[in-house]
Scaffold this active site. Structure first.
Site, PDB file in Angstrom:
ATOM      1  N   ASP A   1      38.628  34.479  32.787  1.00  0.00           N
ATOM      2  CA  ASP A   1      38.160  33.233  33.419  1.00  0.00           C
ATOM      3  C   ASP A   1      38.831  32.001  32.794  1.00  0.00           C
ATOM      4  O   ASP A   1      39.172  31.997  31.617  1.00  0.00           O
ATOM      5  CB  ASP A   1      36.636  33.136  33.254  1.00  0.00           C
ATOM      6  CG  ASP A   1      36.032  32.106  34.188  1.00  0.00           C
ATOM      7  OD1 ASP A   1      36.682  31.748  35.200  1.00  0.00           O
ATOM      8  OD2 ASP A   1      34.896  31.656  33.911  1.00  0.00           O
TER       9      ASP A   1
ATOM     10  N   HIS B   1      46.449  30.926  37.862  1.00  0.00           N
ATOM     11  CA  HIS B   1      46.408  32.386  38.078  1.00  0.00           C
ATOM     12  C   HIS B   1      47.759  33.004  37.689  1.00  0.00           C
ATOM     13  O   HIS B   1      47.812  34.038  37.019  1.00  0.00           O
ATOM     14  CB  HIS B   1      46.090  32.718  39.537  1.00  0.00           C
ATOM     15  CG  HIS B   1      44.771  32.163  40.004  1.00  0.00           C
ATOM     16  ND1 HIS B   1      43.628  32.252  39.244  1.00  0.00           N
ATOM     17  CD2 HIS B   1      44.405  31.512  41.152  1.00  0.00           C
ATOM     18  CE1 HIS B   1      42.614  31.675  39.906  1.00  0.00           C
ATOM     19  NE2 HIS B   1      43.067  31.222  41.051  1.00  0.00           N
TER      20      HIS B   1
ATOM     21  N   LEU C   1      45.908  55.204  28.296  1.00  0.00           N
ATOM     22  CA  LEU C   1      44.902  54.162  28.508  1.00  0.00           C
ATOM     23  C   LEU C   1      44.685  54.046  30.011  1.00  0.00           C
ATOM     24  O   LEU C   1      45.634  54.201  30.787  1.00  0.00           O
ATOM     25  CB  LEU C   1      45.455  52.853  27.934  1.00  0.00           C
ATOM     26  CG  LEU C   1      44.635  51.580  27.933  1.00  0.00           C
ATOM     27  CD1 LEU C   1      45.103  50.696  26.769  1.00  0.00           C
ATOM     28  CD2 LEU C   1      44.752  50.770  29.207  1.00  0.00           C
TER      29      LEU C   1
HETATM   30  C1  IPE Z   1      34.396  35.719  37.429  1.00  0.00           C
HETATM   31  O1  IPE Z   1      34.827  34.421  37.322  1.00  0.00           O
HETATM   32  C2  IPE Z   1      35.302  36.503  38.339  1.00  0.00           C
HETATM   33  C3  IPE Z   1      36.630  36.777  37.839  1.00  0.00           C
HETATM   34  C4  IPE Z   1      37.095  36.456  36.661  1.00  0.00           C
HETATM   35  C5  IPE Z   1      37.482  37.495  38.762  1.00  0.00           C
HETATM   36  P1  IPE Z   1      34.273  33.268  38.267  1.00  0.00           P
HETATM   37  O2  IPE Z   1      34.971  32.033  37.849  1.00  0.00           O
HETATM   38  O3  IPE Z   1      34.395  33.665  39.688  1.00  0.00           O
HETATM   39  O4  IPE Z   1      32.740  33.231  37.883  1.00  0.00           O
HETATM   40  P2  IPE Z   1      31.684  32.052  37.974  1.00  0.00           P
HETATM   41  O5  IPE Z   1      31.738  31.484  39.351  1.00  0.00           O
HETATM   42  O6  IPE Z   1      32.065  31.033  36.950  1.00  0.00           O
HETATM   43  O7  IPE Z   1      30.372  32.685  37.639  1.00  0.00           O
HETATM   44  C1  IPE Z   2      39.444  33.193  36.912  1.00  0.00           C
HETATM   45  O1  IPE Z   2      39.789  31.849  36.779  1.00  0.00           O
HETATM   46  C2  IPE Z   2      40.278  33.890  37.947  1.00  0.00           C
HETATM   47  C3  IPE Z   2      39.533  34.308  39.142  1.00  0.00           C
HETATM   48  C4  IPE Z   2      38.271  34.141  39.339  1.00  0.00           C
HETATM   49  C5  IPE Z   2      40.311  34.950  40.173  1.00  0.00           C
HETATM   50  P1  IPE Z   2      39.073  30.758  37.658  1.00  0.00           P
HETATM   51  O2  IPE Z   2      39.887  30.549  38.896  1.00  0.00           O
HETATM   52  O3  IPE Z   2      37.653  31.092  37.889  1.00  0.00           O
HETATM   53  O4  IPE Z   2      39.212  29.483  36.725  1.00  0.00           O
HETATM   54  P2  IPE Z   2      38.114  28.350  36.501  1.00  0.00           P
HETATM   55  O5  IPE Z   2      36.856  29.036  36.081  1.00  0.00           O
HETATM   56  O6  IPE Z   2      37.962  27.629  37.815  1.00  0.00           O
HETATM   57  O7  IPE Z   2      38.679  27.499  35.421  1.00  0.00           O
HETATM   58 MG    MG Z   3      35.987  30.716  36.847  1.00  0.00          MG
END
Ligand code: IPE
Ligand code: IPE
Ligand code: MG
Length: 286
Positions: A48, A65, A159
């Site tokens: 995240d 990403h 793994l």
């Molecule tokens: C969780 O992150 C999902 C992934 C890392 C794929 P999100 O950014 O979607 O989660 P929330 O919305 O902060 O809970």
């Molecule tokens: C996690 O990073 C990746 C996915 C959920 C695909 P985010 O896109 O949620 O990044 P933030 O949380 O908005 O910074």
């Molecule tokens: Mg996020």
């Protein structure tokens, strides 16, 4: 656009000594000296913070990403170095469809390209790739790429990398419950025999062990629906680092924390064995 052909699928399993060595860390970091028998078998990663990382730099969320890809594969190399057997990576949740159509489209294509780009190096390292997630709604081209990767790497034993795409813990549990209910209705399962082990056999990856270490980057302290069943007794580590800045050294730091913890599973320490451990005395009996 035609993409370069991947090398042909292997027909025979290789011996572990034929796998390549994990690539060294770019900065030359070496794994800390923790006892190898205490290393977690299964590490779950909530990758995240990509959007925030991009925002801090005045970039598009999608650039975050893109930058996060290297983090995952660096963690996999570092996991192979210390003997982790399963890494589960949360790449797209069942809730991530709420994002803008542009971001969703980007993430679908990005996942296809990433798997395609990385398959050779993962195969050479001896990584078995698996997909965890729901089929409905997920782009067919993503499923196709995942299935090619699963087939190509199915004999690898160093793994397992579970790519969790269109994955949700509740969705997985609900789908398992529905499949189990079907088997009960068909007379294949007696409800009296339903226990945790039987239920778990209906999950996406029944052979995957429970999560030992659950890591989330970016400072958020929640599971966001990741591996709910499998993480019932996982040790949680929340790291403030945003995912594109995360690498194997952060994972090793989380493992250091993990090895220092007492995993009691509801038991108590010190574990003084009573006269009859099978039926401990009821001290509240009146
Ligand atoms: C969780 O992150 C999902 C992934 C890392 C794929 P999100 O950014 O979607 O989660 P929330 O919305 O902060 O809970
Ligand atoms: C996690 O990073 C990746 C996915 C959920 C695909 P985010 O896109 O949620 O990044 P933030 O949380 O908005 O910074
Ligand atoms: Mg996020």
């Amino acid at each position: 656009m035609r993409r370069p052909q991947q090398s042909a699928a292997r027909t025979e399993a290789r011996q572990p000594h034929e796998y390549r060595e994990p690539k060294p860390h770019a900065g030359g970091a070496q794994p800390p000296d923790f006892p190898r028998d205490l290393v977690p078998r299964h590490v779950a990663l909530v990758m995240d913070g990509n959007g925030r990382w991009a925002k801090e730099r005045g970039l598009a969320r999608t650039d975050g990403h893109t930058a996060g890809e290297a983090s995952l594969f660096d963690v996999v190399e570092g996991a192979a170095q210390i003997g982790v057997e399963y890494v589960s990576a949360y790449a797209f949740s069942t809730e991530n469809w709420k994002r803008s159509p542009e971001e969703v489209r980007f993430l679908m294509g990005f996942n296809i390209e990433t798997i395609h780009r990385r398959i050779d190096e993962m195969d050479e390292l001896g990584v078995r790739i698996r997909w965890c997630g729901r089929r409905p709604r997920l782009w067919k081209s993503v499923i196709r790429e995942l299935e090619i990767a699963e087939e190509r790497t199915k004999h690898n034993t160093r793994l397992t990398l579970a790519m969790c795409i269109n994955y949700g813990g509740r969705a997985e549990i609900v789908d398992a419950a529905a499949a189990l209910a079907e088997d009960v209705r068909a007379g294949k399962v007696d409800p009296k025999n339903v226990d945790e082990q039987l239920f778990a056999s209906y999950l996406d990856e029944p052979d995957m062990p429970d999560v030992d270490l659950f890591i989330r980057s970016s400072g958020e302290q929640r599971t966001s629906n990741f591996l709910l069943w499998q993480s019932a007794y996982a040790e949680m580590v929340f790291d403030d680092v945003l995912w594109p800045d995360f690498d194997r050294t952060h994972m090793w730091k989380a493992v250091e924390s993990y090895v220092s913890r007492d995993r009691r599973y509801g038991g108590a320490l010190p574990n003084i064995v009573t006269a009859d451990p099978a039926s401990p005395a009821d001290t509240n009996a009146r």
